[in-house]
Design a protein around this motif. Structure first.
Motif, PDB file in Angstrom:
ATOM      1  N   ASP A 199       0.468  -1.280  -0.228  1.00 29.57           N
ATOM      2  CA  ASP A 199      -0.174   0.394   0.248  1.00 29.57           C
ATOM      3  C   ASP A 199       1.154   1.268   0.178  1.00 29.57           C
ATOM      4  O   ASP A 199       0.404   2.289  -0.682  1.00 29.57           O
ATOM      5  N   MET A 200       2.354   1.167   1.068  1.00 30.04           N
ATOM      6  CA  MET A 200       2.517   2.405   1.216  1.00 30.04           C
ATOM      7  C   MET A 200       3.779   2.627  -0.583  1.00 30.04           C
ATOM      8  O   MET A 200       3.739   3.645  -1.242  1.00 30.04           O
ATOM      9  N   ARG A 201       3.929   1.517  -1.321  1.00 31.22           N
ATOM     10  CA  ARG A 201       4.856   1.769  -2.443  1.00 31.22           C
ATOM     11  C   ARG A 201       3.504   2.056  -3.651  1.00 31.22           C
ATOM     12  O   ARG A 201       4.204   2.964  -3.831  1.00 31.22           O
ATOM     13  N   ALA A 202       2.405   1.634  -3.649  1.00 32.81           N
ATOM     14  CA  ALA A 202       1.554   2.134  -4.729  1.00 32.81           C
ATOM     15  C   ALA A 202       1.057   3.718  -4.488  1.00 32.81           C
ATOM     16  O   ALA A 202       1.145   4.496  -5.227  1.00 32.81           O
ATOM     17  N   ALA A 203       1.313   4.680  -2.737  1.00 33.93           N
ATOM     18  CA  ALA A 203       0.623   5.715  -2.878  1.00 33.93           C
ATOM     19  C   ALA A 203       2.104   6.232  -2.956  1.00 33.93           C
ATOM     20  O   ALA A 203       1.650   7.127  -3.732  1.00 33.93           O
ATOM     21  N   LEU A 204       3.373   6.245  -2.744  1.00 32.17           N
ATOM     22  CA  LEU A 204       3.930   6.504  -3.292  1.00 32.17           C
ATOM     23  C   LEU A 204       4.477   7.066  -4.328  1.00 32.17           C
ATOM     24  O   LEU A 204       4.663   8.122  -5.247  1.00 32.17           O
ATOM     25  N   ALA A 205       4.744   5.979  -5.215  1.00 35.24           N
ATOM     26  CA  ALA A 205       4.645   6.036  -6.933  1.00 35.24           C
ATOM     27  C   ALA A 205       3.730   6.332  -7.287  1.00 35.24           C
ATOM     28  O   ALA A 205       4.037   7.595  -8.114  1.00 35.24           O
ATOM     29  N   ARG A 223       1.874   9.199  -5.921  1.00 39.44           N
ATOM     30  CA  ARG A 223       2.980  10.866  -5.764  1.00 39.44           C
ATOM     31  C   ARG A 223       3.629  11.375  -6.443  1.00 39.44           C
ATOM     32  O   ARG A 223       4.103  12.030  -7.006  1.00 39.44           O
ATOM     33  N   LEU A 224       4.091  10.173  -6.902  1.00 40.20           N
ATOM     34  CA  LEU A 224       5.912  10.935  -7.073  1.00 40.20           C
ATOM     35  C   LEU A 224       5.311  10.823  -9.053  1.00 40.20           C
ATOM     36  O   LEU A 224       5.952  11.752  -9.663  1.00 40.20           O
ATOM     37  N   GLU A 225       4.726  10.084  -9.285  1.00 43.17           N
ATOM     38  CA  GLU A 225       3.831  10.224 -10.666  1.00 43.17           C
ATOM     39  C   GLU A 225       3.321  11.376 -11.043  1.00 43.17           C
ATOM     40  O   GLU A 225       3.738  11.820 -12.508  1.00 43.17           O
ATOM     41  N   ALA A 226       2.218  11.545 -10.721  1.00 43.85           N
ATOM     42  CA  ALA A 226       1.331  13.399 -10.404  1.00 43.85           C
ATOM     43  C   ALA A 226       2.808  14.599 -10.306  1.00 43.85           C
ATOM     44  O   ALA A 226       2.840  15.101 -10.558  1.00 43.85           O
ATOM     45  N   LEU A 227       3.666  14.147  -9.273  1.00 43.44           N
ATOM     46  CA  LEU A 227       4.660  15.055  -9.207  1.00 43.44           C
ATOM     47  C   LEU A 227       5.380  15.300 -10.566  1.00 43.44           C
ATOM     48  O   LEU A 227       5.578  16.735 -11.132  1.00 43.44           O
ATOM     49  N   ASP A 228       5.690  14.477 -10.747  1.00 41.46           N
ATOM     50  CA  ASP A 228       6.507  14.177 -12.278  1.00 41.46           C
ATOM     51  C   ASP A 228       5.285  15.266 -13.570  1.00 41.46           C
ATOM     52  O   ASP A 228       6.136  15.809 -14.350  1.00 41.46           O
ATOM     53  N   ASN A 229       4.417  14.646 -13.068  1.00 42.44           N
ATOM     54  CA  ASN A 229       4.048  15.227 -14.348  1.00 42.44           C
ATOM     55  C   ASN A 229       3.650  16.553 -14.606  1.00 42.44           C
ATOM     56  O   ASN A 229       3.022  17.532 -15.123  1.00 42.44           O
ATOM     57  N   GLN A 230       3.796  16.875 -13.170  1.00 43.36           N
ATOM     58  CA  GLN A 230       3.425  18.527 -12.752  1.00 43.36           C
ATOM     59  C   GLN A 230       4.948  19.473 -13.183  1.00 43.36           C
ATOM     60  O   GLN A 230       4.424  20.171 -12.685  1.00 43.36           O
ATOM     61  N   LYS A 231       5.715  18.810 -13.332  1.00 39.94           N
ATOM     62  CA  LYS A 231       7.749  19.524 -13.219  1.00 39.94           C
ATOM     63  C   LYS A 231       7.241  20.497 -14.394  1.00 39.94           C
ATOM     64  O   LYS A 231       8.723  21.900 -13.432  1.00 39.94           O
ATOM     65  N   ASP A 232       6.828  20.671 -15.049  1.00 44.41           N
ATOM     66  CA  ASP A 232       6.553  21.870 -16.079  1.00 44.41           C
ATOM     67  C   ASP A 232       6.354  23.196 -15.900  1.00 44.41           C
ATOM     68  O   ASP A 232       6.655  24.643 -15.457  1.00 44.41           O
ATOM     69  N   VAL A 233       5.383  23.048 -14.690  1.00 48.80           N
ATOM     70  CA  VAL A 233       4.322  23.500 -14.069  1.00 48.80           C
ATOM     71  C   VAL A 233       5.219  24.236 -12.951  1.00 48.80           C
ATOM     72  O   VAL A 233       5.279  25.964 -12.542  1.00 48.80           O
ATOM     73  N   ALA A 234       5.629  23.695 -12.011  1.00 48.59           N
ATOM     74  CA  ALA A 234       7.243  24.199 -11.207  1.00 48.59           C
ATOM     75  C   ALA A 234       7.869  24.718 -11.312  1.00 48.59           C
ATOM     76  O   ALA A 234       8.020  25.784 -10.291  1.00 48.59           O
ATOM     77  N   MET A 235       8.537  24.117 -12.321  1.00 47.35           N
ATOM     78  CA  MET A 235       9.551  25.356 -13.034  1.00 47.35           C
ATOM     79  C   MET A 235       9.177  26.634 -13.872  1.00 47.35           C
ATOM     80  O   MET A 235      10.119  27.312 -13.424  1.00 47.35           O
ATOM     81  N   ALA A 236       7.739  26.714 -14.232  1.00 42.58           N
ATOM     82  CA  ALA A 236       7.436  27.675 -14.359  1.00 42.58           C
ATOM     83  C   ALA A 236       7.283  29.013 -13.534  1.00 42.58           C
ATOM     84  O   ALA A 236       7.249  29.971 -14.348  1.00 42.58           O
ATOM     85  N   SER A 237       7.464  28.308 -12.050  1.00 43.24           N
ATOM     86  CA  SER A 237       6.696  29.364 -11.570  1.00 43.24           C
ATOM     87  C   SER A 237       7.812  30.029 -10.651  1.00 43.24           C
ATOM     88  O   SER A 237       7.987  30.693  -9.756  1.00 43.24           O
ATOM     89  N   GLU A 238       9.324  29.208 -11.342  1.00 38.52           N
ATOM     90  CA  GLU A 238      10.572  29.666 -10.614  1.00 38.52           C
ATOM     91  C   GLU A 238      11.017  31.217 -11.224  1.00 38.52           C
ATOM     92  O   GLU A 238      10.737  31.392 -12.153  1.00 38.52           O
ATOM     93  N   LEU A 239      11.240  32.407 -10.286  1.00 32.63           N
ATOM     94  CA  LEU A 239      11.914  32.962 -10.739  1.00 32.63           C
ATOM     95  C   LEU A 239      12.764  33.085 -11.940  1.00 32.63           C
ATOM     96  O   LEU A 239      14.191  32.428 -11.516  1.00 32.63           O
TER      97      LEU A 239
END
Length: 275
Positions: free
Chosen positions: A249-255, A257-273
């Protein structure tokens, strides 16, 4: 042999841990809510078990009991924050008082036991804190929102604490068991059911628990022994997952969350000064 301080030893995992430690020759400072709960162990093991009444929602009492334990026993090697319970209901169903009690027991109580013990562990130059969390400290299940609130919070606290006290030769390990056949399920606190949640995941989980539909394969004796073993591991493990369900259960949850974070990488990096 080591000296262990354990909260919540009347029943369940805390009781089994106490019994196993004593049988192996260790000394245990055991706290209970009912003064006579460990009379049988006291009669069998004498001075190797020190028993004191403690309500972990009473911060002043925590300080007094921890002080007395170190004064009476000298060095204490391992602090085990085991006392806790689960509030089992949909988020809207709980009362304000139930929410406060859940937080006071599972978060504030654990934090204050650690805070009370730290000066003594620093003074003796060593120590190990075992914090009981759960697979529910890394993943979530409907109807356990307030239990998850406390476990996710205490994990964040302990992960930070571990970084602060490692240079002082104090280890911290977060224990993350899956489902085990202890008194945990029967000790869950519930709230009046709201019909609005009957045909939701919260209602599904409630009915499954009531029907006993969840397979419980955790071996309590093996889990407790792994807790004992972990205090001799170097480097100190920050987390200890116990049970196949906890791992899965923990491995599935972590995987996820990591996939969701990676999918938002461009948004995260674009909001950086930009430089």
């Amino acid at each position: 042999m080591k000296t262990w301080f354990i909260t919540g030893t009347s029943t369940g995992l805390g009781r089994i841990l106490t019994e196993k430690l004593l049988a192996q020759g260790h000394t245990v400072a055991a706290t209970v809510r009912k003064p006579n709960a460990l009379n049988d162990l006291k009669a069998q093991y004498g001075d190797r078990i020190w028993v004191e009444k403690l309500d972990v929602t009473d911060t002043l009492q925590i300080k007094e009991v921890v002080k007395k334990a170190f004064a009476d026993l000298g060095q204490i090697d391992v602090i085990v924050n085991n006392a806790g319970y689960a509030l089992f209901c949909a988020a809207e169903e709980a009362s304000d008082e139930q929410i406060k009690q859940q937080i006071d027991t599972n978060i504030t109580g654990s934090v204050q036991v650690i805070r009370a013990a730290l000066p003594y562990l620093r003074a003796q130059g060593s120590g190990h804190v075992l914090q009981l969390s759960s697979a529910g400290g890394q993943t979530t299940y409907p109807n356990f929102s307030y239990y998850h609130l406390t476990k996710w919070a205490i994990e964040g606290y302990c992960e930070t604490l571990a970084k602060e006290v490692a240079p002082l030769n104090i280890g911290v390990t977060i224990i993350e068991p899956g489902a085990h056949k202890t008194s945990f399920a029967t000790a869950m606190v519930t709230a009046p059911i709201m019909d609005a949640y009957d045909n939701t995941p919260a209602g599904d989980v409630r009915r499954a628990v009531e029907a006993g539909s969840f397979p419980i394969k955790g071996d309590v004796n093996k889990t407790v022994q792994e807790m004992i073993n972990c205090v001799n591991i170097s480097p100190v493990p920050l987390r200890l997952a116990l049970g196949g369900d906890a791992y899965r259960d923990m491995r599935a949850a972590l995987a996820t969350r990591l996939e969701a974070l990676d999918n938002q990488k461009d948004v995260a990096m674009a909001s950086e000064l930009k430089d």
